[in-house]
Design an enzyme around this catalytic site. Structure first.
Site, short mmCIF file in Angstrom:
data_model
loop_
_atom_site.label_atom_id
_atom_site.label_comp_id
_atom_site.label_asym_id
_atom_site.label_seq_id
_atom_site.Cartn_x
_atom_site.Cartn_y
_atom_site.Cartn_z
CG ASP A 130 4.11 20.31 -54.01
OD1 ASP A 130 3.49 20.45 -52.94
OD2 ASP A 130 3.58 20.47 -55.12
N GLY A 176 -5.78 17.16 -53.94
CA GLY A 176 -6.17 18.52 -53.60
C GLY A 176 -6.21 19.43 -54.81
CD GLN A 208 -3.71 22.77 -54.52
OE1 GLN A 208 -4.45 22.90 -53.56
NE2 GLN A 208 -3.00 21.67 -54.71
#
EC number: 2.5.1.19
Length: 435
Positions: free
Chosen positions: A314, A94, A168
């Protein structure tokens, strides 16, 4: 397909050097390719995700040489990329596909991007929407992959408030902003990892940062530099938790990235009573590194603070294992983002914990875990092809008196290729078996 068979162990001792940081390895390839001159990278992570990024830029005409964890990039400058002769396949990554979308939105050529089955289920609208606001033309499959990016568009700077806490998305917009006319500013309500900003500055690009607002003006250049990639704290997290829950443990992890936007795992475990300390702190390439010593501890359940959630996003699968071994209840909310990772990490972890006899209650945006004792697994644990799920349940073996089997662990190669080797080196008992 492969599976883990993990036999019980109750002690961990030794020193470990964890592989390079995945986030920084991705960004070093991207920005090194866009820089003027030769960028040399040491400590590069050789995981499948990062190699997808490397292959993508090679397909766009960038000369990249790799020798183990050393990489040399012959940068082509911001406007030197060439159209790939094949659609760009980013596998399970991703980070690759979202960040590169910002770069490709500003190129003169058309691009087509796709990924594997897991990546194709993840949302792309969160990067498509701001890029379209900047002037990009992008076709998608109802906000998911594959996507087609039309070349030859003129991008304009925007002011953008991040609707979700996502490094991101932030990085995608910043990379597009390198090419945009005027100033691009991003405001985030909750702090997220800042590796892109640090590396841009390290390569000579001016950014203006003021608390939770980041601005840059398009049209400048990136200059090549040497980049040393520190050890990945997201990979270190499995051993930090493992040593914390093991009946007997004393391990030291060498040269780990402790960037303040990544240390939520440390802050959360300290709140739970973990016995860990940092030493030999230093700054290399704009990133803070330290050795982390972890010893066994009796953990207690907590309500995880909202502001720490994006700083450990994460690492929550590993934190859920810590919570399972803690005294009392641990409650996590404000973590809906976990549902759109490589798997629905809230539900998949809840299912696995139930197999191990741990009581839990799932919320839309989190979970409540009641600490207890791992029982004999009622069935094989399914990882749903998610590397962090596989490694998290592997470390549960330190508090389980029975063998644990985990299916579909091949994706551990995406982020931590030598996980089994290092785990066994310090006392665990993991076998990798071809199914």
């Amino acid at each position: 397909m492969s599976k883990f068979i993990i036999n019980p162990s109750n002690s961990m001792y030794g020193n470990l050097k964890i592989p390079g940081d995945k986030s920084i390895s991705h960004r070093s390839i991207m920005l090194g390719s866009l820089a003027n001159g030769v960028t040399k990278i040491s400590g590069f992570l050789e995981g499948k995700d990062v190699l997808s990024t490397l292959k993508g830029f090679q397909n766009m005409g960038v000369k990249i040489e790799r020798n183990s964890d050393n990489v040399i990039i012959y940068g082509v400058g911001l406007n030197g990329l060439k159209k790939s002769l094949v659609p760009l396949n980013f596998g399970n990554s991703g980070t690759s596909i979202r960040l590169i979308s910002g770069i490709l939105a500003a190129q003169t050529f058309d691009s087509e991007l796709y990924g594997d089955e897991s990546l194709s289920k993840r949302p792309m609208g969160r990067v498509i929407n701001p890029l379209v606001q900047m002037g990009a033309l992008i076709e998608s499959n109802d906000g998911k992959l594959p996507i087609k990016i039309k070349g030859g568009q003129t991008l304009k700077g925007i002011n953008y408030d991040l609707p979700v806490a996502s490094a991101q998305v932030k990085s995608c917009i910043l990379l597009a902003g390198l090419y945009a006319q005027g100033e691009t500013c991003i405001k985030e309500s909750i702090l997220t990892r800042d590796h892109t900003e640090r590396m841009l500055k390290g390569l000579g690009y001016r950014l203006d940062t003021n608390k939770n607002k980041i601005c840059l003006t398009g049209g400048a250049q990136l200059n090549a530099a040497n980049i040393q990639v520190p050890s990945d704290i997201s990979s270190a997290a499995f051993f930090i938790v493992a040593a914390s829950i093991a009946p007997q443990a004393d391990i030291t992890l060498i040269g780990v990235n402790v960037n303040p936007t990544r240390t939520g795992i440390i802050d959360i475990l300290k709140l739970m009573g973990a016995n860990l300390s940092l030493s030999n702190e230093c700054v290399i390439g704009g990133e803070l590194l330290a050795n982390i010593r972890i010893q066994s501890a009796q953990l207690k359940g907590i309500r995880i603070p909202k502001d720490l959630v994006p700083l450990a996003i994460d690492e929550f699968p590993a934190i859920f294992i810590a919570a399972s071994c803690a005294k009392g209840e641990t409650i996590l909310t404000n973590a809906k983002e976990l549902r759109v990772k490589e798997s629905d990490r809230i539900q998949v972890m809840a299912d696995g914990l139930s197999i191990l006899g741990i009581e839990n209650e799932v919320f839309e945006d989190g979970i409540k875990i009641k600490g207890g004792v791992f029982s004999k697994p009622s069935s094989t644990i399914k990882s749903h092809h998610d590397h962090r799920i596989s490694m998290s349940f592997a470390i549960a073996s330190l508090r389980c008196h029975y063998a644990i089997e985990i299916e579909d662990v091949d994706n551990v190669q995406t982020s931590f290729p030598n996980f089994v080797e290092l785990a066994n080196q310090i006392g665990m008992n993991i076998s990798l078996v071809s199914a």
